[in-house]
Design an enzyme around this catalytic site. Structure first.
Site, PDB file in Angstrom:
ATOM      1  N   TYR A  19       0.860  -1.189   0.000  1.00 17.63           N
ATOM      2  CA  TYR A  19       0.000   0.000   0.000  1.00 17.63           C
ATOM      3  C   TYR A  19       0.892   1.235   0.000  1.00 17.63           C
ATOM      4  O   TYR A  19       1.832   1.331   0.787  1.00 17.63           O
ATOM      5  CB  TYR A  19      -0.880  -0.007   1.256  1.00 17.63           C
TER       6      TYR A  19
ATOM      7  N   ASP B  71       9.175   2.441   0.003  1.00 15.49           N
ATOM      8  CA  ASP B  71       8.149   3.137   0.773  1.00 15.49           C
ATOM      9  C   ASP B  71       8.319   2.721   2.234  1.00 15.49           C
ATOM     10  O   ASP B  71       7.889   1.635   2.635  1.00 15.49           O
ATOM     11  CB  ASP B  71       6.764   2.773   0.234  1.00 15.49           C
TER      12      ASP B  71
ATOM     13  N   LYS C 213       4.261   8.761   9.050  1.00 16.82           N
ATOM     14  CA  LYS C 213       3.908   8.175  10.353  1.00 16.82           C
ATOM     15  C   LYS C 213       4.854   8.605  11.498  1.00 16.82           C
ATOM     16  O   LYS C 213       4.701   9.692  12.027  1.00 16.82           O
ATOM     17  CB  LYS C 213       3.760   6.665  10.206  1.00 16.82           C
TER      18      LYS C 213
END
Ligand SMILES: *Cc1c(COP(=O)(O)O)cnc(C)c1O
Length: 434
Positions: free
Chosen positions: A146, A241, A269
Site C-alpha cells: 500500500y 516506501d 507516520k
C-alpha cells in the site's frame, strides 16, 4: 483471570449519530468494523480509553505513528510551547533544517529531503520525481503493498483496500493505471523477467521493503538485493516506501536493516510525532529536480508546518539519543510477543502463522506460510473478525483487519505483553472450538 469489558452503549449511540453526516461514520475506512467501532475519549502510553470508559491495551497505535506510545510528555510540552508562537507561517523556519539534518544523517540513501503532509503525498511525489528524472512513464508495484490512496498505486493495494472488496477503486480511469505493472512480492523470477522485457520503459519500482499493509510480510533472502541489482542495470529508480518501517526497524529503517540502498525513500507516520506528515528523500542529484530549483512540481500549504515538525523532531531526538537501547527494547518485546503467540496458536491447535519483525507483528489465520499477498488472502477473515471482537471484549485493541499490522511502542510493558498473550491464547481456543 481475564476480565470482560463493560458495555459500549455510548459508542453505539455516537456511531449512529456519526453515520448521518460522515460516510460510514469514519474519516478513514479501516477504522470501521461491524457492528460499530468504539469512539475514543483519550489515550496515554499503551492504553486507549473509549467513551464508555473501557480501557484497551492498544496495538493499533493509530496504524504506526506512535513508536513512543500515546501522549509522549516531551512531545506535548514542545508542541504547547511552539503553538504559542504560531501554528503556521508560510515561511521557512530553522526547525525544518534540523529535522532534515537528522533525517539525512539517519537514513542511508537520503542526502536531501522534502516534507509533505501525508504518506500518500510522499509516494505520489516520489513517483512523479522518478518519472521526471528518468523521462519514462511505467512503474512497477507489488501485490499487497500500500502506498497511499492516490490513483497510480491503488491496485491490489492491501490495507483497507483489501478488506473492502475490490482493491481497484471506482473512479480511477483505466488509462491512469495502464502504466502500473503489478507483480507478486517475493518472486524474483517474475520480477527479473518483467525488467528484462520492459525495463527501458520503467521509471521506478516502488515497494514496502517489509510489507505492513497486508499483515506483516517479510522479504525473502535475496529479494531486495535482486531488485536493487536489476533496477540499477536498467537505470530504473528504486523507491522504498518506508512510511511504516522508517525509524521503526531502526534509525535507518529497512534499508539499513537489510543493507539495500534505494534511490528514493518515502517516510511518514513516526516522523510526525503523532501529527500529520510525510516526506520523500534521495540523492542530491535526484532531489534537485524538485521545484523551485528543478522542473518537477511539488508543493503544500501545510508542508513542514511548525507543529508537525516540532512533534516529529521531539520524537526523532528521543530515538537518536536513545539509539541502541530503544530499538533493542522494541526488538525484545516483539520477540516475546511473537514467541508467545506461536506457543498459544500451537496450544489451541489453530491454523495460524505469526509474522513480524521488531515492533511489527500479525497473526494470520491460515495453514500457509505467508510470503505474499495471495498467501495472506488465504486467511480465514470471518474467524479473524471473531478473534478481533473477543480481544476487544477483553481489553485488547488490535487493528480490525487481518491485513493490517499490530504495532508495539516503547510504552508497552511486560505486563501488557503477558496479559495480551494470555487473552490471545483464550481467543484462539474459542474461535477453533466452534
Ligand atoms: C500509511 C501508509 C501510506 C500512506 O500514508 P498516509 O499518511 O496515510 O497518507 C503510504 N505507504 C505506506 C507503506 C503506509 O503504511
Amino acid at each position: 483471570m481475564i476480565k470482560k469489558n463493560k458495555e459500549t452503549h455510548a459508542s453505539k449511540k455516537m456511531y449512529n449519530r456519526a453515520r448521518q453526516t460522515i460516510p460510514g461514520g469514519v474519516n478513514s475506512p479501516v477504522r470501521y468494523y461491524a457492528p460499530f467501532p468504539f469512539f475514543t475519549a483519550k489515550a496515554n502510553g499503551s492504553k486507549i480509553v473509549d467513551i464508555d470508559g473501557n480501557s484497551y491495551i492498544d496495538y493499533c497505535m493509530s496504524y504506526g505513528p506512535l513508536i513512543l506510545g500515546h501522549g509522549n510528555s516531551r512531545v506535548i510540552e514542545a508542541v504547547k510551547k511552539q503553538i504559542s508562537n504560531g501554528s503556521i507561517f508560510g515561511t521557512p523556519t530553522e526547525i525544518e533544517i534540523e529535522f532534515a539534518e537528522i533525517i539525512t544523517k539517519s537514513v542511508p540513501c537520503i542526502d536531501m529531503v522534502r516534507v509533505t503532509n501525508s504518506g500518500t503525498e510522499a509516494t505520489m511525489h516520489a513517483i512523479r520525481l522518478a518519472r521526471g528524472f528518468t523521462e519514462r512513464n511505467q512503474i512497477v508495484k507489488f501485490e499487497g503493498c500500500y502506498h497511499g490512496a492516490h490513483d497510480y498505486v491503488l491496485v491490489k493495494a492491501g490495507s483497507g483496500a483489501s478488506t473492502f472488496g475490490d482493491p481497484d477503486s471506482l473512479g480511477i480511469p483505466p488509462d491512469t493505471i495502464k502504466n502500473t505493472i503489478l507483480l507478486p512480492f517475493n518472486n524474483i523470477d517474475a520480477f527479473e523477467k518483467t525488467i528484462e522485457k520492459n525495463g527501458d520503459k520503467i521509471a521506478a519500482v516502488i515497494l514496502e521493503p517489509v510489507i505492513g499493509n497486508a499483515g506483516v510480510i517479510l522479504p525473502k533472502n535475496g529479494f531486495l538485493q535482486a531488485i536493487r541489482k536489476a533496477t540499477a542495470e536498467k537505470g530504473i529508480l528504486l523507491i522504498f516506501d518506508e512510511v511504516i518501517t522508517g525509524f521503526r526497524l531502526g534509525l535507518g529503517g529497512a534499508q539499513e536493516y537489510y543493507n539495500v540502498k534505494p534511490d528514493i525513500v518515502t517516510l511518514g507516520k513516526i516522523i510526525g510525532g503523532g501529527f500529520p506528515i510525510g516526506a520523500f528523500g534521495g540523492t542530491k542529484k535526484i532531489m534537485s529536480l524538485n521545484s523551485p530549483i528543478g522542473d518537477v512540481y511539488q508543493a503544500g500549504t501545510f508542508s513542514g508546518n511548525p507543529i508537525s515538525i516540532t512533534a516529529g523532531l521531539t520524537v526523532l531526538r528521543q530515538l537518536t539519543d536513545g539509539r541502541k537501547k530503544m530499538y533493542d527494547v522494541l526488538r525484545k518485546t516483539g520477540e516475546k510477543m511473537m514467541n508467545g503467540l506461536r506457543e498459544q496458536a500451537e496450544d489451541a491447535k489453530v491454523h495460524a502463522q505469526v509474522n513480524g519483525l521488531s515492533s511489527m507483528f500479525q497473526i494470520f489465520l491460515t495453514d500457509n506460510p505467508v510470503n505474499n499477498y495471495k498467501d495472506a488472502k488465504s486467511s480465514d477473515c470471518n474467524k479473524f473478525q471473531r478473534y478481533h471482537k473477543i480481544l476487544l471484549d477483553r481489553g485488547i485493541f488490535v487493528p480490525p483487519s487481518q491485513f493490517e499490522t499490530c504495532f508495539l511502542s516503547t510504552a508497552h510493558t511486560n505486563e501488557d505483553i503477558e496479559k495480551t498473550i494470555e487473552v490471545i491464547g483464550s481467543a484462539l481456543k474459542e474461535i477453533t472450538r466452534d
